[in-house]
Design a protein around this motif. Structure first.
Motif, PDB file in Angstrom:
ATOM      1  N   GLU A   1      35.388  50.012  39.847  1.00  0.00           N
ATOM      2  CA  GLU A   1      36.491  49.909  40.806  1.00  0.00           C
ATOM      3  C   GLU A   1      35.963  49.169  42.021  1.00  0.00           C
ATOM      4  OE1 GLU A   1      38.945  53.973  39.783  1.00  0.00           O
ATOM      5  OE2 GLU A   1      37.265  54.081  41.187  1.00  0.00           O
ATOM      6  N   VAL A   2      36.637  48.110  42.389  1.00  0.00           N
ATOM      7  CA  VAL A   2      36.122  47.296  43.488  1.00  0.00           C
ATOM      8  C   VAL A   2      37.249  46.940  44.460  1.00  0.00           C
ATOM      9  CG1 VAL A   2      36.363  45.154  42.131  1.00  0.00           C
ATOM     10  CG2 VAL A   2      34.808  45.203  44.065  1.00  0.00           C
ATOM     11  N   MET A   3      36.922  47.008  45.756  1.00  0.00           N
ATOM     12  CA  MET A   3      37.880  46.591  46.790  1.00  0.00           C
ATOM     13  C   MET A   3      37.253  45.507  47.646  1.00  0.00           C
ATOM     14  SD  MET A   3      39.863  49.899  48.232  1.00  0.00           S
ATOM     15  CE  MET A   3      40.790  49.041  49.484  1.00  0.00           C
ATOM     16  N   VAL A   4      37.945  44.377  47.754  1.00  0.00           N
ATOM     17  CA  VAL A   4      37.476  43.300  48.639  1.00  0.00           C
ATOM     18  C   VAL A   4      38.547  43.091  49.709  1.00  0.00           C
ATOM     19  CG1 VAL A   4      36.014  42.111  46.966  1.00  0.00           C
ATOM     20  CG2 VAL A   4      38.459  41.621  47.024  1.00  0.00           C
ATOM     21  N   ASN A   5      38.143  42.502  50.822  1.00  0.00           N
ATOM     22  CA  ASN A   5      39.119  42.421  51.918  1.00  0.00           C
ATOM     23  C   ASN A   5      40.040  41.202  51.793  1.00  0.00           C
ATOM     24  OD1 ASN A   5      37.348  40.423  52.605  1.00  0.00           O
ATOM     25  ND2 ASN A   5      37.448  40.827  54.813  1.00  0.00           N
ATOM     26  N   ARG A   6      39.784  40.329  50.803  1.00  0.00           N
ATOM     27  CA  ARG A   6      40.615  39.136  50.708  1.00  0.00           C
ATOM     28  C   ARG A   6      40.779  38.704  49.235  1.00  0.00           C
ATOM     29  NH1 ARG A   6      38.422  34.339  54.259  1.00  0.00           N
ATOM     30  NH2 ARG A   6      38.593  35.899  55.877  1.00  0.00           N
TER      31      ARG A   6
ATOM     32  N   VAL B   1      41.235  44.110  33.062  1.00  0.00           N
ATOM     33  CA  VAL B   1      41.335  44.102  34.531  1.00  0.00           C
ATOM     34  C   VAL B   1      42.719  44.588  34.926  1.00  0.00           C
ATOM     35  CG1 VAL B   1      41.160  42.724  36.647  1.00  0.00           C
ATOM     36  CG2 VAL B   1      39.762  42.126  34.647  1.00  0.00           C
ATOM     37  N   GLU B   2      42.756  45.695  35.641  1.00  0.00           N
ATOM     38  CA  GLU B   2      44.027  46.252  36.127  1.00  0.00           C
ATOM     39  C   GLU B   2      44.157  45.859  37.599  1.00  0.00           C
ATOM     40  OE1 GLU B   2      46.253  47.967  34.283  1.00  0.00           O
ATOM     41  OE2 GLU B   2      47.581  48.343  35.976  1.00  0.00           O
ATOM     42  N   GLU B   3      45.081  44.942  37.864  1.00  0.00           N
ATOM     43  CA  GLU B   3      45.236  44.475  39.250  1.00  0.00           C
ATOM     44  C   GLU B   3      45.920  45.533  40.099  1.00  0.00           C
ATOM     45  OE1 GLU B   3      46.840  40.569  39.800  1.00  0.00           O
ATOM     46  OE2 GLU B   3      45.876  39.866  37.962  1.00  0.00           O
ATOM     47  N   PRO B   4      45.505  45.651  41.356  1.00  0.00           N
ATOM     48  CA  PRO B   4      46.142  46.669  42.201  1.00  0.00           C
ATOM     49  C   PRO B   4      47.576  46.278  42.548  1.00  0.00           C
ATOM     50  CG  PRO B   4      44.656  45.333  43.498  1.00  0.00           C
ATOM     51  CD  PRO B   4      44.515  44.861  42.092  1.00  0.00           C
ATOM     52  N   VAL B   5      48.417  47.291  42.720  1.00  0.00           N
ATOM     53  CA  VAL B   5      49.807  47.034  43.097  1.00  0.00           C
ATOM     54  C   VAL B   5      49.846  46.527  44.538  1.00  0.00           C
ATOM     55  CG1 VAL B   5      52.102  48.060  43.305  1.00  0.00           C
ATOM     56  CG2 VAL B   5      50.519  48.887  41.554  1.00  0.00           C
TER      57      VAL B   5
ATOM     58  N   PRO C   1      42.032  49.695  44.793  1.00  0.00           N
ATOM     59  CA  PRO C   1      40.942  48.942  44.152  1.00  0.00           C
ATOM     60  C   PRO C   1      41.385  48.211  42.879  1.00  0.00           C
ATOM     61  CG  PRO C   1      40.683  51.284  43.735  1.00  0.00           C
ATOM     62  CD  PRO C   1      41.863  51.147  44.639  1.00  0.00           C
ATOM     63  N   LEU C   2      40.642  47.176  42.565  1.00  0.00           N
ATOM     64  CA  LEU C   2      40.791  46.454  41.305  1.00  0.00           C
ATOM     65  C   LEU C   2      40.023  47.276  40.276  1.00  0.00           C
ATOM     66  CD1 LEU C   2      41.819  43.516  40.648  1.00  0.00           C
ATOM     67  CD2 LEU C   2      39.457  42.788  40.875  1.00  0.00           C
ATOM     68  N   LYS C   3      40.645  47.506  39.103  1.00  0.00           N
ATOM     69  CA  LYS C   3      39.974  48.357  38.116  1.00  0.00           C
ATOM     70  C   LYS C   3      39.544  47.505  36.927  1.00  0.00           C
ATOM     71  CE  LYS C   3      41.282  52.746  37.581  1.00  0.00           C
ATOM     72  NZ  LYS C   3      42.092  53.874  37.170  1.00  0.00           N
TER      73      LYS C   3
ATOM     74  N   ALA D   1      34.255  33.799  51.088  1.00  0.00           N
ATOM     75  CA  ALA D   1      33.894  34.406  52.372  1.00  0.00           C
ATOM     76  C   ALA D   1      34.579  35.756  52.529  1.00  0.00           C
ATOM     77  CB  ALA D   1      34.250  33.470  53.521  1.00  0.00           C
ATOM     78  N   SER D   2      34.580  36.500  51.434  1.00  0.00           N
ATOM     79  CA  SER D   2      35.220  37.822  51.426  1.00  0.00           C
ATOM     80  C   SER D   2      34.154  38.901  51.647  1.00  0.00           C
ATOM     81  CB  SER D   2      35.907  38.006  50.070  1.00  0.00           C
ATOM     82  OG  SER D   2      36.592  39.212  50.038  1.00  0.00           O
ATOM     83  N   SER D   3      34.561  40.097  51.956  1.00  0.00           N
ATOM     84  CA  SER D   3      33.591  41.198  52.118  1.00  0.00           C
ATOM     85  C   SER D   3      33.888  42.282  51.093  1.00  0.00           C
ATOM     86  CB  SER D   3      33.700  41.841  53.491  1.00  0.00           C
ATOM     87  OG  SER D   3      33.852  40.894  54.461  1.00  0.00           O
ATOM     88  N   LEU D   4      32.813  42.899  50.673  1.00  0.00           N
ATOM     89  CA  LEU D   4      32.964  44.014  49.740  1.00  0.00           C
ATOM     90  C   LEU D   4      33.268  45.282  50.549  1.00  0.00           C
ATOM     91  CD1 LEU D   4      32.623  44.932  46.756  1.00  0.00           C
ATOM     92  CD2 LEU D   4      30.256  45.455  47.318  1.00  0.00           C
ATOM     93  N   LEU D   5      34.404  45.877  50.302  1.00  0.00           N
ATOM     94  CA  LEU D   5      34.767  47.085  51.058  1.00  0.00           C
ATOM     95  C   LEU D   5      34.308  48.353  50.340  1.00  0.00           C
ATOM     96  CD1 LEU D   5      38.429  46.150  52.035  1.00  0.00           C
ATOM     97  CD2 LEU D   5      36.380  45.909  53.419  1.00  0.00           C
ATOM     98  N   TRP D   6      34.360  48.282  48.996  1.00  0.00           N
ATOM     99  CA  TRP D   6      34.062  49.499  48.253  1.00  0.00           C
ATOM    100  C   TRP D   6      33.793  49.150  46.807  1.00  0.00           C
ATOM    101  CZ3 TRP D   6      37.189  52.706  44.779  1.00  0.00           C
ATOM    102  CH2 TRP D   6      36.715  53.996  44.638  1.00  0.00           C
ATOM    103  N   LEU D   7      32.812  49.818  46.192  1.00  0.00           N
ATOM    104  CA  LEU D   7      32.524  49.565  44.784  1.00  0.00           C
ATOM    105  C   LEU D   7      32.086  50.872  44.121  1.00  0.00           C
ATOM    106  CD1 LEU D   7      31.473  46.630  43.012  1.00  0.00           C
ATOM    107  CD2 LEU D   7      29.699  48.321  42.835  1.00  0.00           C
ATOM    108  N   ASN D   8      32.598  51.109  42.936  1.00  0.00           N
ATOM    109  CA  ASN D   8      32.252  52.340  42.228  1.00  0.00           C
ATOM    110  C   ASN D   8      32.132  52.041  40.734  1.00  0.00           C
ATOM    111  OD1 ASN D   8      31.895  55.116  41.742  1.00  0.00           O
ATOM    112  ND2 ASN D   8      34.087  55.392  41.378  1.00  0.00           N
ATOM    113  N   VAL D   9      31.051  52.481  40.125  1.00  0.00           N
ATOM    114  CA  VAL D   9      30.889  52.296  38.672  1.00  0.00           C
ATOM    115  C   VAL D   9      30.849  53.685  38.046  1.00  0.00           C
ATOM    116  CG1 VAL D   9      29.441  51.319  36.847  1.00  0.00           C
ATOM    117  CG2 VAL D   9      29.520  50.222  39.093  1.00  0.00           C
TER     118      VAL D   9
END
Lengths: 256, 315
Positions: free
Chosen positions: B233-238, B256-260, B265-267, B288-296
């Motif tokens: 599960e990953v969240m990027v700011n852009r 890949v399950e795109e977020p609504v 997060p992107l799954k 030039a995006s930032s990683l906000l959150w990542l979970n494996v």
């Protein structure tokens, strides 16, 4: 216990709350006492089928017959309400057939009509001249059953077809008004009645119910009653068939 | 013995499009079978055929060994149904709703009263016992609908999203009760969106989408079939959708399950964790995006569901 009895019990139990009972009783009592007695002050007495009658004695059988419309509109309301509250679908997922539900609805309304008619007779007794015999009671019974089957079926067809509460109420109220005032509930249909109204009265099944009950109340039943009963058997058969048709076409809520 | 046998079931309301398309599955006696699928997948239509409310357009369906078309009434005598649509006698009290329902099921009066007391106490309805159904909350009405169905002894219970509107305590209480019913030999057919519930309750599940059944197995087997796969599960700011596109383009056998919305997060379900990480890393640099959150994490039922539904979305 038989399925139809259980369903009838359920309809009576769920449909008859204190507000509904009050409406069912007070409206016809109002007609009988207020209209009967008030109009009695200007219509002292008149001859009906050769019998001298007070106005309240004249309209009492009509008010008793009007219970049919009350019972009938309840039949349609119960079906409409069961569709709305999900009970219809729930009942059809239980061991009951659509036919049993329709029959129990009509049976419940016949019982409501009888209850209402009995109350009206008891209320009317002190004010009217009642000459009913045992055969007369039998006629009243037959007229009430056939009338409820006719008007109950019309209302069931309406309840099966109409989706909105407002539309159901508007149609049933207009029908109640038109059917009551184009029948012989409040005035006799004679040669002096305006022709269109007389024609409407002859096409209105309630006229035959009212005239039949009136004859029974006055001990004036005759061979004409066989004609009235025949007409009501035909109307009740036609409208029950229409109700069954519309009722079979009810589509239960359409969630995929 | 199978309590439910469905073979090549098809249902069409308009004669043109099948809302249930060629379903075949069976449910064993005493089993809790979960029927999972997104909105409009065909779950409720399937339940309506199984409960004899509608007839199949094609195929054969047997419930408790009887054909649903020929023996509808006999089937309905032995099943209990909690439909998705709320149903109640709006002008009767909770207690009288149960009383009337018990009478409809022809349960002797004394037994009905005993059962009402037992169920009202078990499901904490005492406070609203004498309140009209019209005056209680949606969740309480749902609880009434559920409890009412427990008045009679059904061999097979159909529950169409039964926990909708229930608070967490009531939900846990009722699910635990269903589990105990299954231990006593009652078969349960259960549809839900809530995968946590399915994981808790069901012995086996079927996953349906667009009227087609894509997987039927035990939850453990379904999870095992995705052994070695991980859910990232990953969240990027852009531009998370661009990242999703790059992943699909560069890697095979990836879901890949795109977020609504962008705050979800992107799954990603994949066996290729290092390669996926590399693509995410490249994307962050390029955009030039930032990683906000990542979970494996290990793949769970929810991930299996999303993968099956997602893979078959356009069929």
């Amino acid at each position: 216990m038989n399925s139809i009895i259980r369903l009838t019990y359920r309809i009576i139990r769920s449909a008859l709350d204190i507000n509904t009972i009050s409406f069912l009783v007070l409206l016809p009592v109002g007609y009988l006492l207020i209209m009967g007695l008030m109009m009695g002050s200007i219509i002292h007495s008149f001859s009906y089928n050769g019998i001298n009658l007070s106005y309240v004695s004249f309209i009492a059988p009509g008010v008793v017959a009007d219970q049919i419309l009350m019972g009938g509109s309840m039949a349609g309301w119960v079906l409409w309400s069961d569709k709305r509250t999900g009970m219809l679908e729930q009942i059809f997922s239980m061991p009951f057939s659509r036919f049993e539900y329709q029959l129990s609805n009509l049976l419940a309304m016949i019982l409501v009509t009888f209850g209402g008619a009995l109350i009206m007779i008891l209320v009317a007794i002190p004010f009217i001249s009642l000459r009913i015999t045992a055969v007369g009671f039998l006629f009243v019974f037959i007229y009430l059953v056939l009338g409820t089957l006719t008007f109950g079926s019309i209302m069931l067809a309406l309840g099966a077809t109409v989706r909105s509460n407002q539309v159901f109420n508007v149609i049933s109220n207009v029908m109640f008004f038109v059917v009551t005032f184009t029948s012989s509930v409040f005035y006799p249909i004679t040669s002096q009645t305006p022709r269109p109204l007389a024609m409407a009265a002859r096409l209105n099944p309630l006229t035959y119910v009212v005239d039949g009950i009136r004859n029974a109340f006055l001990n004036a039943s005759s061979t004409l009653d066989i004609y009235y009963v025949g007409i009501l058997i035909v109307t009740s058969t036609i409208f029950m068939a229409i109700a069954s048709y519309t009722y079979k076409r009810i589509r239960l809520s359409a969630t995929v | 013995m199978d309590s439910i046998e469905v073979s090549n079931l098809k249902v069409s309301y308009d004669g043109k499009k099948y809302v249930v398309d060629d379903l075949s599955f069976s449910v064993r006696e005493g089993e809790i079978f979960g029927f999972l699928g997104p909105n409009g997948a065909g779950k409720t239509t399937t339940i309506r055929v199984l409960t004899t409310l509608i007839k199949p357009t094609h195929g054969t369906v047997k419930v408790l060994g009887m054909d649903v078309v020929k023996k509808g009434m006999d089937i309905r005598k032995r099943i209990g149904v909690i439909l998705q649509q709320p149903s109640y006698e709006w002008n009767l009290t909770v207690e009288n709703n149960m009383l009337v329902y018990g009478t409809l099921w022809n349960i002797p009066r004394r037994e009905v009263k005993k059962k009402i007391d037992e169920l009202i106490s078990k499901f904490e309805l005492e406070d609203i016992r004498k309140t009209n159904a019209a005056d209680i909350s949606i969740g309480q009405r749902r609880r009434l609908q559920l409890v009412r169905e427990l008045m009679h002894d059904a061999e097979l219970l159909f529950l169409d999203e039964p926990t909708i509107g229930l608070d967490p305590i009531a939900r846990k209480n009722i699910l635990t009760y269903f589990k105990s019913l299954a231990r006593n030999g009652i078969t349960i057919f259960f549809t839900t969106h809530n995968l946590e519930e399915a994981d808790f309750l069901c012995d086996r599940v079927g996953i349906i989408n667009h009227g087609k059944l894509f997987a039927v197995d035990s939850i453990d087997n379904l999870k095992a079939s995705y052994e070695g796969e991980r859910t990232i599960e990953v969240m990027v700011n852009r531009n998370p959708r661009i990242l999703a596109g790059k992943l699909k383009q560069k890697l095979d056998h990836i879901s890949v399950e795109e977020p609504v919305t962008d705050d979800r997060p992107l799954k990603i379900i994949t066996r290729k964790v290092p390669e996926t990480m590399e693509i995410i890393n490249d994307f962050i640099k390029e955009e030039a995006s930032s990683l906000l959150w990542l979970n494996v994490k290990q793949t769970e039922l929810e991930d299996v569901f999303f993968k099956v539904v997602g893979e078959n979305r356009n069929e």
